[in-house]
Design an enzyme around this catalytic site. Structure first.
Site, mmCIF file in Angstrom:
data_model
loop_
_atom_site.group_PDB
_atom_site.id
_atom_site.type_symbol
_atom_site.label_atom_id
_atom_site.label_comp_id
_atom_site.label_asym_id
_atom_site.label_seq_id
_atom_site.Cartn_x
_atom_site.Cartn_y
_atom_site.Cartn_z
ATOM 1 N N GLU A 192 1.739 4.997 12.875
ATOM 2 C CA GLU A 192 0.384 4.578 13.248
ATOM 3 C C GLU A 192 0.287 3.072 13.455
ATOM 4 O O GLU A 192 -0.343 2.605 14.406
ATOM 5 C CB GLU A 192 -0.593 5.006 12.150
ATOM 6 C CG GLU A 192 -2.036 4.619 12.407
ATOM 7 C CD GLU A 192 -2.697 5.524 13.431
ATOM 8 O OE1 GLU A 192 -3.665 5.077 14.065
ATOM 9 O OE2 GLU A 192 -2.238 6.659 13.607
ATOM 10 N N ASP A 193 0.931 2.295 12.567
ATOM 11 C CA ASP A 193 0.665 0.850 12.531
ATOM 12 C C ASP A 193 1.842 -0.038 12.905
ATOM 13 O O ASP A 193 1.726 -1.261 12.870
ATOM 14 C CB ASP A 193 0.198 0.456 11.116
ATOM 15 C CG ASP A 193 -1.129 1.118 10.755
ATOM 16 O OD1 ASP A 193 -1.920 1.381 11.666
ATOM 17 O OD2 ASP A 193 -1.353 1.379 9.556
ATOM 18 N N HIS A 250 4.271 6.640 5.590
ATOM 19 C CA HIS A 250 3.131 7.354 6.166
ATOM 20 C C HIS A 250 2.326 6.535 7.179
ATOM 21 O O HIS A 250 1.611 7.102 8.011
ATOM 22 C CB HIS A 250 2.208 7.896 5.065
ATOM 23 C CG HIS A 250 1.305 6.891 4.426
ATOM 24 N ND1 HIS A 250 1.666 6.144 3.326
ATOM 25 C CD2 HIS A 250 0.031 6.518 4.729
ATOM 26 C CE1 HIS A 250 0.662 5.367 2.973
ATOM 27 N NE2 HIS A 250 -0.345 5.562 3.809
ATOM 28 N N ASP A 289 -21.125 17.773 -24.439
ATOM 29 C CA ASP A 289 -19.683 17.686 -24.240
ATOM 30 C C ASP A 289 -19.229 16.307 -23.778
ATOM 31 O O ASP A 289 -18.345 16.174 -22.946
ATOM 32 C CB ASP A 289 -19.233 18.754 -23.252
ATOM 33 C CG ASP A 289 -20.022 18.712 -21.943
ATOM 34 O OD1 ASP A 289 -20.938 17.872 -21.848
ATOM 35 O OD2 ASP A 289 -19.716 19.499 -21.040
ATOM 36 N N ASP A 324 -3.048 8.408 -0.874
ATOM 37 C CA ASP A 324 -3.422 7.327 0.048
ATOM 38 C C ASP A 324 -4.884 6.939 -0.169
ATOM 39 O O ASP A 324 -5.231 5.763 -0.290
ATOM 40 C CB ASP A 324 -3.178 7.817 1.473
ATOM 41 C CG ASP A 324 -3.647 6.823 2.528
ATOM 42 O OD1 ASP A 324 -3.412 5.620 2.349
ATOM 43 O OD2 ASP A 324 -4.252 7.258 3.527
ATOM 44 N N HIS A 378 0.819 -1.222 0.000
ATOM 45 C CA HIS A 378 0.000 0.000 0.000
ATOM 46 C C HIS A 378 0.850 1.268 0.000
ATOM 47 O O HIS A 378 0.703 2.105 -0.897
ATOM 48 C CB HIS A 378 -0.964 -0.017 1.185
ATOM 49 C CG HIS A 378 -1.631 1.302 1.436
ATOM 50 N ND1 HIS A 378 -2.490 1.891 0.526
ATOM 51 C CD2 HIS A 378 -1.539 2.163 2.485
ATOM 52 C CE1 HIS A 378 -2.910 3.053 1.012
ATOM 53 N NE2 HIS A 378 -2.342 3.242 2.192
#
Length: 764
Positions: free
Chosen positions: A112-113, A108, A295, A175, A84
């Site tokens: 957190e994980d 990123h 369009d 993300d 990911h």
């Protein structure tokens, strides 16, 4: 969103396309589950392709660190979790972002994980990357819809973090894009919530930042989840139309290129078709069928400079018939997200309507990548965020939105404001001095006034549109010149304007002004209550002395104290005791004694004498500078002897002294106020009263009663009827009259009517 709850059968009569445009640099085909992950050298080569000076060692260290940190973690699809952040980084390489952004994308989710810490990331990768990763960690969850307060607070954090460093937004959008591409592996119960969140916040935010390619893919992925049936129908129609017109894009591209080349203009021309979500929303908004859309086919003509754009426009308009009203010049008047282009629609080959977008290469980069297209590698201008402050109008909008944070009373107000700002397209208007004001479509003069300045909005009393007087609620059109007429006599707008305003800024300003006006009313009432008590107790009041007592009252300012007393949250005697610890509260009297005392005082006040009214609160009517209302079920009118009852949070309720409802307050004499009428005879007002009429039950009797009231300038506010016997009807009539004399005259005239058996005034 009500949109998704519509009956999907309505789409059957509506919904086709043409050959697909070249793939978006953002919207690469998502990888299938358990596919091979990008290797280190693949990532380095992607970055090197647009940034030959890339720090290979930094990228390699980040790749290895993130892969080890996530270890054996897996995603819902069964892929290693590290796939990911790697895909997020790949999306950002397509946007040609700097090394720090790519590294932060790889890292990123680590804080957190995993076991990683901010200190460790700072130590290995530097403070800049650590700050980006921490900014993203705080925004891990952006919950939605039924949890609006929580979503609003998280949206605050998102925008504040972006304001510190805009790269936080770019990573967050990438993300979300990858998560949406793999949404099929998420439990079914969560898919709809995530898709709604994406359509509500992330897609329009990408659009506001000028990142149209990303916005379109986020919208389409959300559309596919939220309304799969509608998506399938639109896609089917697009594919069928593409098959029918297989060679049309190539033919139009060829003709455009030849005509431009013939006129000495070198251009790159390519065609594309609109995405299903864009087509569906346009059909919904304009209530038209698929075949009526002009369009579906879109062509971009990319040129070297602005002059060539206008020359190419002339060639196009002399080659094919122009569709009237379909020309827009966003080069001379760019959108707030920096979008610049010429738009026109012509009748092309096969009588097919064709939308053309004519722009330079630089404009095209900004149209596709928005703020990401602004150079991140310029020297001498500080951080990317600092550079964007000078280069990007979209970033200016973001900073303005963050500025609203301090003005929003609560998170829900901020969320409402932000969503309003995100969703609307724009209309451009001008002040009489030629200043350009950009507003959402369907905005009116009230929105315009607040866009000019909050003080202009608060004091607006009228307007001229293109030199002609018009209502403040008039919807504005592109090119309108608007002159707002103001008055110093109006310091606060009517609260009803909030429902008329379209922009979040105007609504927030109206709410703020209304709250301030109400607070001022309560503060004024509180000051009068305190003055009355101090005068009666023969003790001195001074603001300086109250300032010293503020800590004992747990209030931050004198105005807070006054407003609290006016609302009934704080007793005036508590204020006196805080200022004078030896103050002893006067003995409270019972209702009967209070009523008798008030009757005497009110008789005395019929003779004007300034000395006798120092502790008495004047009542000027409903449009008073105090929060005043009149007793239910009967009201009060000038000429009545009156008493005021303080109701916490509501202000003063005025009762006639004879009202039986006053018995309800006999155990709370501290709520009783001395009040008097203070009516300006040059500006007559109407006041509420109620009468009970026993009417003969015959045809026309009600009309006779109404005629008497009308002939004597009374106004019927409400009327109810009940049958007490076969011969008589009882009418309860709520009137508006000027004073007791006026009311008595109406009652006397009604009693003179043969159809009226009895009339009496009701006081509760």
């Amino acid at each position: 969103m009500a949109y998704w709850r519509r009956n999907s059968r309505q789409m059957q009569a509506a919904t086709g396309g043409v050959a697909v445009a070249p793939s978006s640099p953002v919207a690469e085909k998502p990888k299938s589950p358990r596919s091979r992950m990008m290797r280190q050298y693949d990532l380095v080569e992607r970055v090197r392709s647009y940034n030959p000076e890339t720090n290979e060692d930094l990228l390699n260290r980040a790749y290895v660190y993130a892969m080890k940190a996530h270890g054996t973690q897996t995603r819902a699809s069964g892929d290693p979790y590290f796939s990911h952040p790697l895909e997020v980084a790949a999306i950002l390489t397509n946007l040609k972002l700097d090394d720090a952004t790519i590294v932060a994308a790889l890292l990123h989710d680590t804080i957190e994980d995993t076991e990683a810490t901010r200190a460790e990331i700072d130590n290995i990768f530097g403070h800049e990357i650590g700050a980006l990763v921490e900014g993203l960690t705080k925004l891990k969850r952006l919950e939605l819809v039924s949890r609006e307060a929580k979503q609003a607070e998280n949206l605050r954090k998102l925008l504040l973090a972006i304001a510190d460093d805009v790269r936080v937004l770019l990573i967050k959008l990438a993300d979300r894009l990858h998560n949406m591409r793999t949404l099929e592996f998420v439990p079914h119960a969560s898919r709809r919530r995530i898709a709604e969140e994406t359509l509500d916040i992330y897609a329009p935010l990408a659009g506001r930042m000028g990142m149209h390619e990303m916005r379109e893919e986020l919208e389409d992925l959300s559309f596919h989840v939220l309304d799969p049936e509608a998506y399938a129908v639109v896609k089917q129609r697009l594919d069928a139309l593409a098959e029918r017109n297989r060679n049309l894009i190539g033919e139009i591209e060829s003709q455009l290129s030849k005509n431009l080349q013939k006129n000495g203009i070198t251009a790159r021309v390519y065609g594309r078709r609109k995405q299903p979500f864009s087509i569906w929303t346009k059909m919904e908004r304009k209530s038209v069928g698929f075949e009526q859309l002009s369009d579906i086919y879109g062509f971009r003509i990319i040129l070297t400079d602005v002059e060539a754009c206008y020359r190419a426009l002339g060639v196009v308009h002399t080659t094919w018939p122009v569709v009237p009203g379909r020309f827009k010049d966003y080069i001379s008047t760019p959108k707030q997200n920096d979008y610049r282009s010429l738009h026109t629609t012509v009748i092309g080959p096969g009588n097919q309507r064709v939308e053309l977008q004519i722009r330079t290469e630089e404009m095209n980069q900004i149209a596709e990548f928005g703020i990401a297209a602004h150079a991140f590698y310029k020297e001498g201008m500080g951080s990317p965020t600092e550079r964007l402050k000078h280069e990007s109008n979209a970033f200016a909008w973001l900073r303005h939105t963050v500025g609203i944070l301090s003005e929003s009373a609560n998170p829900e107000e901020f969320l409402e404001h932000t969503k309003l700002e995100l969703f609307h397209d724009q209309v451009f208007c001008f002040t009489p001095k030629g200043k350009l004001i950009a507003l959402p479509r369907q905005a009116n003069v009230i929105d315009f006034a607040y866009a000019v300045h909050t003080d202009v909005g608060n004091s607006a009393v009228g307007c001229k549109i293109n030199g002609k007087f018009a209502p403040l609620s008039s919807e504005l059109q592109n090119g309108d010149e608007v002159e707002v007429l103001t008055s110093k006599a109006q310091s606060a707008p009517p609260s009803a304007w909030e429902s008329l305003a379209v922009t979040g800024k105007a609504r927030a300003a109206i709410r703020r002004a209304t709250r301030t006006a109400v607070r001022d009313q309560y503060a004024g009432l509180g000051r009068r209550i305190i003055d009355r008590l101090f005068a009666r107790a023969k003790i001195e009041y001074a603001d300086d002395k109250l300032t010293g007592a503020l800590p004992r009252l747990a209030r931050a300012s004198i105005e807070d104290v006054m407003a609290s007393v006016g609302r009934g949250e704080l007793k005036a005697s508590d204020v006196a005791r805080a200022m004078y610890p030896d103050y002893k509260e006067e003995r409270l009297v019972k209702y009967g004694a209070a009523k008798k005392s008030l009757a005497v005082k009110l008789k005395l006040k019929s003779e004007p004498h300034p000395a006798r009214s120092t502790s008495v609160i004047p009542v000027r009517g409903i449009n008073s500078d105090l929060p005043v209302k009149f007793a239910p079920n009967g009201g009060a009118v000038p000429g009545d002897r009156i008493v005021g009852i303080v109701t916490p949070g509501e202000g003063i309720t005025i009762y006639p002294i004879q009202s039986p409802a006053l018995k309800d307050f006999e155990e709370e004499p501290e709520r009783w106020l001395d009040v008097r009428w203070d009516i300006d005879e040059t500006m007559p007002q109407r006041f509420p009263a109620r009468i009970l009429v026993h009417n003969v039950n015959e045809p026309g009797s009600l009309a006779q009663v109404a005629t008497v009231i009308a002939e004597h300038d009374g106004n019927i506010d409400n009327i109810s009827m009940s049958r007490r016997s076969p011969d008589f009807t009882e009418l309860t009539i709520d009137l508006e009259v000027y004073d007791l004399k006026h009311l008595s005259a109406i009652i006397a005239q009604l009693r003179a009517k043969a159809v009226v058996a009895k009339v009496e005034r009701v006081n509760g």
